[in-house]
Design a protein around this motif. Structure first.
Motif: not given
Ligand code: FES
Length: 75
Positions: A19, A21-22, A35, A38
């Motif tokens: 992902c 994001h993180a 994912c 989050h």
């Molecule tokens: S790591 Fe995937 S939405 Fe935050």
């Protein structure tokens, strides 16, 4: 590197599973990659971001299928 392969009428897509994001690993859920860290949702065939906190879609790699074997062509 881990990739998710998705077969559609237009061929096989190879999408990075981390992902944007993180960095959690996404999992297939119907026609989407999800994912669950989050809750970002991506299109399985294109890697495009559909919703959630991920800033971008997932990287996608070109593929070729020859005699039932799938080759990843580029990064
Ligand atoms: S790591 Fe995937 S939405 Fe935050």
């Amino acid at each position: 590197m881990k990739l998710s392969l998705f077969r559609s009428a237009s061929g096989v897509s190879a999408v990075d599973v981390y992902c944007t994001h993180a960095g959690c690993v996404v999992t297939p859920e119907g026609p989407e990659l999800v994912c669950k860290c989050h809750f970002s949702y991506f299109d399985s065939a294109t890697g495009a971001r559909k919703s959630g906190p991920a800033p971008t879609g997932l990287p996608i790699f070109a593929t070729s299928e020859i005699d039932g074997e799938i080759y990843i062509l580029s990064s």
